[in-house]
Write a protein that holds these residues in place. Structure first.
Motif, PDB file in Angstrom:
ATOM      1  N   THR A   1       3.275  -6.654  -2.361  1.00  0.00           N
ATOM      2  CA  THR A   1       2.159  -7.294  -2.800  1.00  0.00           C
ATOM      3  C   THR A   1       0.569  -6.906  -2.138  1.00  0.00           C
ATOM      4  O   THR A   1      -0.355  -7.261  -2.597  1.00  0.00           O
ATOM      5  N   GLU A   2       0.709  -5.969  -1.198  1.00  0.00           N
ATOM      6  CA  GLU A   2      -0.383  -5.204  -0.596  1.00  0.00           C
ATOM      7  C   GLU A   2      -0.029  -4.042  -0.129  1.00  0.00           C
ATOM      8  O   GLU A   2       1.109  -3.757   0.246  1.00  0.00           O
ATOM      9  N   GLY A   3      -1.121  -3.059  -0.195  1.00  0.00           N
ATOM     10  CA  GLY A   3      -0.873  -1.689   0.459  1.00  0.00           C
ATOM     11  C   GLY A   3      -0.240  -0.937  -0.390  1.00  0.00           C
ATOM     12  O   GLY A   3       0.140  -1.275  -1.740  1.00  0.00           O
ATOM     13  N   VAL A   4       0.332  -0.007   0.094  1.00  0.00           N
ATOM     14  CA  VAL A   4       1.124   1.316  -0.420  1.00  0.00           C
ATOM     15  C   VAL A   4       2.483   1.387   0.287  1.00  0.00           C
ATOM     16  O   VAL A   4       2.455   1.660   1.609  1.00  0.00           O
ATOM     17  N   ALA A   5       3.740   1.234  -0.467  1.00  0.00           N
ATOM     18  CA  ALA A   5       4.762   1.134   0.231  1.00  0.00           C
ATOM     19  C   ALA A   5       5.570   2.780  -0.244  1.00  0.00           C
ATOM     20  O   ALA A   5       5.239   3.173  -1.130  1.00  0.00           O
ATOM     21  N   LEU A   6       6.215   3.102   0.963  1.00  0.00           N
ATOM     22  CA  LEU A   6       6.903   4.088   0.734  1.00  0.00           C
ATOM     23  C   LEU A   6       8.318   4.015   0.902  1.00  0.00           C
ATOM     24  O   LEU A   6       8.676   2.896   1.827  1.00  0.00           O
ATOM     25  N   LEU A   7       9.207   4.433   0.024  1.00  0.00           N
ATOM     26  CA  LEU A   7      10.800   4.129  -0.024  1.00  0.00           C
ATOM     27  C   LEU A   7      11.458   5.452  -0.151  1.00  0.00           C
ATOM     28  O   LEU A   7      11.065   6.406  -1.040  1.00  0.00           O
ATOM     29  N   GLY A   8      12.544   5.523   0.782  1.00  0.00           N
ATOM     30  CA  GLY A   8      13.407   6.908   0.870  1.00  0.00           C
ATOM     31  C   GLY A   8      14.565   6.684   0.427  1.00  0.00           C
ATOM     32  O   GLY A   8      15.358   5.472   1.244  1.00  0.00           O
ATOM     33  N   SER A   9      15.500   7.446  -0.064  1.00  0.00           N
ATOM     34  CA  SER A   9      16.779   7.348  -0.345  1.00  0.00           C
ATOM     35  C   SER A   9      17.531   8.620   0.432  1.00  0.00           C
ATOM     36  O   SER A   9      16.819   9.485   0.846  1.00  0.00           O
TER      37      SER A   9
END
Length: 133
Positions: free
Chosen positions: A63-71
C-alpha cells in the motif's frame, strides 16, 4: 453483524523481525467459522521479517513504499504500491522495507489447523541476503 473494536497497534517481536515493525490487526479468527487473518503492517527503513513460511500461503498487498521480498533460491524482488504478491504454502520467504524508505502492506492468510502451525518462524535474514538485490 457487529463492529469489532480496533485492537491496539503492536510492535512486532525482535525474535521474528529485524528493525521496527508495527502491526494493526484488521481481521482475526473470532470463532470456529472464521479462518482469515488480515493485518496492516508497517516497516521502518531496513526492517524485515525473519525467514518464515505459512501453512496455507500468504498474500501481501503493498500500500505504501517499496517492498523487498526474498526466497530461499536467492531471488529478491521489489514490489510497489498496488502490487500483490502470493507466497504458496510452505515456501520459506521474507519481506520488508528497502534500506531508505518505509513500507506498508496488507498481510492476508488463512489460519492453519492451530496457531502454532499457521506461521513457522525461522532464523533472521542476514544482511547479505537482504542486500542481494
Amino acid at each position: 453483524m457487529r463492529i469489532v473494536p480496533k485492537p491496539a497497534t503492536v510492535k512486532n517481536p525482535p525474535e521474528q523481525f529485524t528493525g521496527d515493525v508495527w502491526v494493526d490487526a484488521i481481521a482475526s479468527p473470532q470463532n470456529d467459522d472464521q479462518r482469515a487473518s488480515v493485518a496492516l503492517v508497517r516497516f521502518s527503513p531496513g526492517a524485515r521479517t525473519a525467514w518464515h513460511s505459512h501453512a496455507r500461503g500468504q498474500t501481501l498487498h503493498i500500500t505504501e513504499g517499496v517492498a523487498l521480498l526474498g526466497s530461499r533460491d536467492g531471488t529478491v524482488i521489489e514490489a510497489r504500491p498496488g502490487q500483490t504478491i502470493y507466497t504458496p504454502p510452505g515456501e520459506e520467504h521474507w519481506h520488508g522495507a528497502t534500506p531508505d524508505d518505509f513500507m506498508q502492506h496488507l498481510a492476508c492468510l488463512e489460519m492453519g489447523e492451530d496457531a502454532a502451525t499457521t506461521t513457522v518462524w525461522l532464523e533472521h535474514v542476514t544482511d547479505a541476503e537482504y542486500h542481494r538485490l
